[in-house]
Design a protein around this motif. Structure first.
Motif, mmCIF file in Angstrom:
data_model
loop_
_atom_site.group_PDB
_atom_site.id
_atom_site.type_symbol
_atom_site.label_atom_id
_atom_site.label_comp_id
_atom_site.label_asym_id
_atom_site.label_seq_id
_atom_site.Cartn_x
_atom_site.Cartn_y
_atom_site.Cartn_z
ATOM 1 N N UNK A 178 0.796 -1.205 0.000
ATOM 2 C CA UNK A 178 0.000 0.000 0.000
ATOM 3 C C UNK A 178 0.831 1.258 0.000
ATOM 4 N N UNK A 179 2.158 1.145 -0.161
ATOM 5 C CA UNK A 179 3.022 2.307 -0.201
ATOM 6 C C UNK A 179 3.606 2.681 1.141
ATOM 7 N N UNK A 180 3.114 2.078 2.214
ATOM 8 C CA UNK A 180 3.673 2.350 3.525
ATOM 9 C C UNK A 180 4.987 1.621 3.713
ATOM 10 N N UNK A 181 5.665 1.935 4.803
ATOM 11 C CA UNK A 181 6.965 1.325 5.058
ATOM 12 C C UNK A 181 6.860 0.271 6.141
ATOM 13 N N UNK A 182 7.591 -0.799 5.966
ATOM 14 C CA UNK A 182 7.577 -1.910 6.911
ATOM 15 C C UNK A 182 8.998 -2.174 7.373
ATOM 16 N N UNK A 183 9.109 -3.051 8.381
ATOM 17 C CA UNK A 183 10.419 -3.415 8.897
ATOM 18 C C UNK A 183 11.240 -4.182 7.845
ATOM 19 N N UNK A 184 12.523 -3.945 7.803
ATOM 20 C CA UNK A 184 13.366 -4.746 6.906
ATOM 21 C C UNK A 184 13.277 -6.217 7.302
ATOM 22 N N UNK A 185 13.341 -7.126 6.339
ATOM 23 C CA UNK A 185 13.271 -8.552 6.669
ATOM 24 C C UNK A 185 14.524 -8.994 7.404
ATOM 25 N N UNK A 186 14.378 -10.054 8.159
ATOM 26 C CA UNK A 186 15.529 -10.603 8.874
ATOM 27 C C UNK A 186 15.097 -11.767 9.727
ATOM 28 N N UNK A 187 16.027 -12.607 10.112
ATOM 29 C CA UNK A 187 15.699 -13.771 10.938
ATOM 30 C C UNK A 187 15.303 -13.347 12.354
ATOM 31 N N UNK A 188 14.613 -14.229 13.052
ATOM 32 C CA UNK A 188 14.246 -13.970 14.435
ATOM 33 C C UNK A 188 15.512 -13.909 15.294
ATOM 34 N N UNK A 200 19.497 -1.112 42.603
ATOM 35 C CA UNK A 200 20.355 -0.392 41.673
ATOM 36 C C UNK A 200 19.645 0.881 41.205
ATOM 37 N N UNK A 201 20.358 1.995 41.072
ATOM 38 C CA UNK A 201 19.724 3.222 40.579
ATOM 39 C C UNK A 201 19.356 3.090 39.108
ATOM 40 N N UNK A 202 18.540 4.027 38.647
ATOM 41 C CA UNK A 202 18.156 4.033 37.241
ATOM 42 C C UNK A 202 19.378 4.164 36.354
ATOM 43 N N UNK A 203 19.451 3.294 35.369
ATOM 44 C CA UNK A 203 20.499 3.367 34.364
ATOM 45 C C UNK A 203 19.949 2.802 33.069
ATOM 46 N N UNK A 204 20.824 2.605 32.107
ATOM 47 C CA UNK A 204 20.400 2.104 30.797
ATOM 48 C C UNK A 204 21.348 1.011 30.333
ATOM 49 N N UNK A 205 20.774 0.047 29.668
ATOM 50 C CA UNK A 205 21.563 -0.934 28.942
ATOM 51 C C UNK A 205 21.500 -0.554 27.470
ATOM 52 N N UNK A 206 22.641 -0.399 26.842
ATOM 53 C CA UNK A 206 22.696 -0.079 25.410
ATOM 54 C C UNK A 206 22.820 -1.378 24.628
ATOM 55 N N UNK A 207 21.844 -1.661 23.775
ATOM 56 C CA UNK A 207 21.851 -2.900 23.027
ATOM 57 C C UNK A 207 21.748 -2.623 21.540
ATOM 58 N N UNK A 208 22.261 -3.521 20.746
ATOM 59 C CA UNK A 208 22.136 -3.426 19.295
ATOM 60 C C UNK A 208 20.719 -3.802 18.884
ATOM 61 N N UNK A 209 20.110 -2.993 18.060
ATOM 62 C CA UNK A 209 18.750 -3.265 17.631
ATOM 63 C C UNK A 209 18.680 -4.499 16.734
ATOM 64 N N UNK A 210 19.759 -4.816 16.056
ATOM 65 C CA UNK A 210 19.803 -5.961 15.170
ATOM 66 C C UNK A 210 21.100 -6.712 15.424
#
Length: 357
Positions: free
Chosen positions: A62-72, A346-356
């Motif tokens: 329909x012209x919209x954008x979707x997620x790039x394909x990839x394995x689980x 533990x105080x508030x913090x962040x874990x930085x992770x790779x999206x893919x």
């Protein structure tokens, strides 16, 4: 002495409500398949350049954008805020007893707080073709060495056990059949000897007492969308002690102005979608000097500020691996912003992770 095995009903599962935790109100539909029209359910927030399409994104019919394909893919983050490390038993539901099932990760030291690790290959820990119930284990993890999951859970059920365990909500089998980059975060507090404090609800959530721990689960899909000349960023909210926040990023260069990454972000949500692509690596300046702030979404006051140097120190993504054309997710874990220091949490913090990964 730690508490016996417990069963928890706290979960935020992106787009699929199982037993919804307080504050998990946003429904992103991120774990479902992309609709044939290419439309995607939008998350709250809208960082700089959030509507800019990624260079690797494909278009739907329909012209919209979707997620790039990839394995689980599956990335697991330890967001349990009142212990230094955890292990998991991933058991088939409803029939899995844990007999002959090894705990994950394989090292008895476990997964440290705010650390992330990809499960590779997926079948090495996740039973195939069945619903899943994860059990999270903490305490003296040395006592789990050489034991299978059935033995570990039996040990946790004994009086004066050196470990504590909690069964997390069930994830349906279709979740692991999606071609998504999945993120599972164990959240809240498991309790244990001495895990009580006058300000414990700031550390573990409003429902927490030593007899009613708040262990829970956040399950979302991370976007694979990227733009070749920008860093793609999302924020996943997995701090069970925090309701709704606004998350901002300030580059590590003098005079830089902060920009909103996610606005009105509630527990269990991931945003923005599409990812924010407002910064190139050059725009970010000195990565160690970048700061991630939370603000009260109503009053706008800064409630916490975490320097990127601390985030990088507790994550498995080195600064040298952050580059244009790549996607990352900041996973908020730990206590509420501004919670009293010196408690058992533990105080508030962040874990930085790779999206893919």
């Amino acid at each position: 002495m730690l508490h016996r095995v417990r069963s928890s009903g706290w979960v935020c599962l992106g787009g699929i409500a199982l037993a919804v935790a307080a504050g998990c109100t946003q429904d992103h539909g991120v774990l479902g398949r992309d609709p044939s029209s290419g439309a995607s359910t939008s998350g709250a927030g809208g960082g700089p350049g959030a509507t800019t399409s990624g260079a690797t994104t494909t278009s739907g019919a329909g012209g919209g954008e979707v997620e790039p394909p990839g394995p689980t893919k599956l990335t697991v983050v330890n967001g349990v805020g009142d212990h230094d490390a955890v292990r998991f038993c991933f058991l088939a539901y409803p029939d899995g007893t844990g007999a002959g099932v090894d705990p994950w990760p394989s090292a008895a030291a476990g997964l440290a707080f705010a650390r992330a690790q990809a499960v590779e290959p997926l079948g090495s820990a996740i039973p195939e073709g069945t619903s899943l119930r994860a059990h999270v284990i903490a305490g003296d993890l040395r006592a789990t060495e050489g034991l299978d999951c059935a033995e570990i859970l039996a040990l946790a059920a004994e009086s004066a056990a050196p470990i504590v365990a909690a069964g997390l909500p069930v994830l349906p089998a279709p979740v692991f059949a999606e071609e998504k980059s999945l993120l599972l975060v164990a959240t809240g507090c498991l309790g244990g000897e001495g895990h009580t404090h006058a300000s414990e609800k700031e550390g573990c959530g409003d429902a927490y007492t030593i007899d009613t721990p708040t262990a829970g689960l956040v399950a979302v899909a991370m976007s694979r969308r990227t733009r070749f000349d920008r860093v793609s960023l999302q924020v996943a909210h997995a701090s069970a002690a925090t309701a709704v926040v606004q998350v901002e990023l300030t580059p590590g260069r003098g005079g830089a102005t902060g920009a909103t990454l996610a606005q009105d972000l509630s527990y269990g949500a991931i945003a923005p979608f599409p990812p924010s692509t407002g910064f190139s690596v050059g725009d970010l300046g000195a990565l160690e000097e970048v700061t991630i702030e939370t603000r009260d979404p109503i009053e706008g006051a800064v409630t916490s500020s975490v320097p990127m140097r601390e985030i990088l120190a507790s994550s498995d993504v080195p600064a040298a691996d952050i580059g244009d054309g790549l996607g990352f997710v900041l996973v908020a874990v730990g206590a509420a912003p501004g919670a009293e220091q010196g408690g058992f949490w533990h105080p508030l913090t962040y874990s930085l992770v790779r999206a893919n990964p």
